[in-house]
Design a protein around this motif. Sequence first.
Motif, PDB file in Angstrom:
ATOM      1  N   HIS A 119       5.943  17.954  -8.333  1.00  0.00           N
ATOM      2  CA  HIS A 119       5.261  17.389  -7.164  1.00  0.00           C
ATOM      3  C   HIS A 119       3.846  17.048  -7.621  1.00  0.00           C
ATOM      4  O   HIS A 119       2.895  17.785  -7.332  1.00  0.00           O
ATOM      5  N   PRO A 120       3.666  15.936  -8.317  1.00  0.00           N
ATOM      6  CA  PRO A 120       2.460  15.735  -9.127  1.00  0.00           C
ATOM      7  C   PRO A 120       1.151  15.661  -8.372  1.00  0.00           C
ATOM      8  O   PRO A 120       0.098  15.953  -8.941  1.00  0.00           O
ATOM      9  N   ASP A 121       1.154  15.282  -7.084  1.00  0.00           N
ATOM     10  CA  ASP A 121      -0.102  15.111  -6.359  1.00  0.00           C
ATOM     11  C   ASP A 121      -0.330  16.198  -5.319  1.00  0.00           C
ATOM     12  O   ASP A 121      -1.169  16.056  -4.432  1.00  0.00           O
ATOM     13  N   LEU A 122       0.389  17.328  -5.411  1.00  0.00           N
ATOM     14  CA  LEU A 122       0.400  18.316  -4.341  1.00  0.00           C
ATOM     15  C   LEU A 122      -0.093  19.673  -4.820  1.00  0.00           C
ATOM     16  O   LEU A 122       0.336  20.181  -5.867  1.00  0.00           O
ATOM     17  N   LEU A 123      -0.995  20.280  -4.038  1.00  0.00           N
ATOM     18  CA  LEU A 123      -1.421  21.656  -4.234  1.00  0.00           C
ATOM     19  C   LEU A 123      -0.887  22.513  -3.091  1.00  0.00           C
ATOM     20  O   LEU A 123      -0.877  22.084  -1.928  1.00  0.00           O
ATOM     21  N   GLU A 124      -0.460  23.722  -3.412  1.00  0.00           N
ATOM     22  CA  GLU A 124      -0.023  24.686  -2.413  1.00  0.00           C
ATOM     23  C   GLU A 124      -1.160  25.677  -2.176  1.00  0.00           C
ATOM     24  O   GLU A 124      -1.584  26.383  -3.091  1.00  0.00           O
ATOM     25  N   LEU A 125      -1.670  25.721  -0.941  1.00  0.00           N
ATOM     26  CA  LEU A 125      -2.810  26.550  -0.562  1.00  0.00           C
ATOM     27  C   LEU A 125      -2.341  27.468   0.564  1.00  0.00           C
ATOM     28  O   LEU A 125      -1.968  26.986   1.632  1.00  0.00           O
ATOM     29  N   VAL A 141      -5.210  14.951  -7.735  1.00  0.00           N
ATOM     30  CA  VAL A 141      -4.271  15.942  -8.258  1.00  0.00           C
ATOM     31  C   VAL A 141      -3.157  15.236  -9.005  1.00  0.00           C
ATOM     32  O   VAL A 141      -2.442  14.413  -8.433  1.00  0.00           O
ATOM     33  N   ARG A 142      -2.997  15.558 -10.267  1.00  0.00           N
ATOM     34  CA  ARG A 142      -1.949  14.967 -11.098  1.00  0.00           C
ATOM     35  C   ARG A 142      -1.828  15.805 -12.368  1.00  0.00           C
ATOM     36  O   ARG A 142      -2.768  16.506 -12.745  1.00  0.00           O
ATOM     37  N   PRO A 143      -0.691  15.756 -13.043  1.00  0.00           N
ATOM     38  CA  PRO A 143      -0.540  16.521 -14.285  1.00  0.00           C
ATOM     39  C   PRO A 143      -1.630  16.179 -15.289  1.00  0.00           C
ATOM     40  O   PRO A 143      -1.915  15.011 -15.552  1.00  0.00           O
ATOM     41  N   GLY A 144      -2.274  17.208 -15.823  1.00  0.00           N
ATOM     42  CA  GLY A 144      -3.333  17.020 -16.810  1.00  0.00           C
ATOM     43  C   GLY A 144      -4.714  16.812 -16.233  1.00  0.00           C
ATOM     44  O   GLY A 144      -5.694  16.793 -16.984  1.00  0.00           O
TER      45      GLY A 144
END
Length: 225
Positions: A119-125, A141-144
């Motif tokens: 889920h490359p653009d997602l943060l779980e908070l 938000v993306r890998p790397g």
Amino acid sequence: MSEAVFVADFASASQWVAGRTWAYPDGGPTNPGDDKLDRLTADPGHSRTGTFRATRRADGLWDTGLLTTEGSTEAFMVRTGDRLETRVRLPVGLGAWPAIWTWRDGGNEVDVFEYHPDHPDLLELTNHVRHGGAYVRDDAVRPGAVVDLSVTFGRRDVVWRLNGREVLADGRGVGPAWRAYLIVNLSVCAGRYHPPPDAAATELSYEVQALTVHRDRHQAAAAGG
């Protein structure tokens, strides 16, 4: 006004304990019930440089890096009102499951962040203390990617900021007397909820470039620092 009461030095044995946590059954080293392929290791190359690594084992598990302030000489805990700031480089490989979170006495968990590259653009908070939180999507938000995260553990509101911008205020908070230890780690997904690593992958990693906790000066003085 606030002051820095904790500046992470991941190489410090007085700040951090490596390779065990009571957030895992029996203190670790494995946690299959949480869909993890982890086998915690105290090997300094997996956590003490600030790059948290996971390396594939012959038995199908992964040696994974984890540091916690629980059980350390300093035994630092975050408290109600504290603000945690961190800069991280997100992982790239599928199956990587980085997190910075809190834990004490079987709970008191607030997730500064969790991330999965599928889920490359997602943060779980998530505020597990009072059941708040959200999935937050953002172009930064993306890998790397390198991102700045800030969390204020308020009595009635836990507030997350991404690159200086507020992205979530949960309206729940952690209550007036909350406190908890810090955990920084890289887990590996077993495949129930997120894809496991590619068959050819032998190593996963993410980087925590900085981690600081700030506390109101009056609160710090009353607590003795």
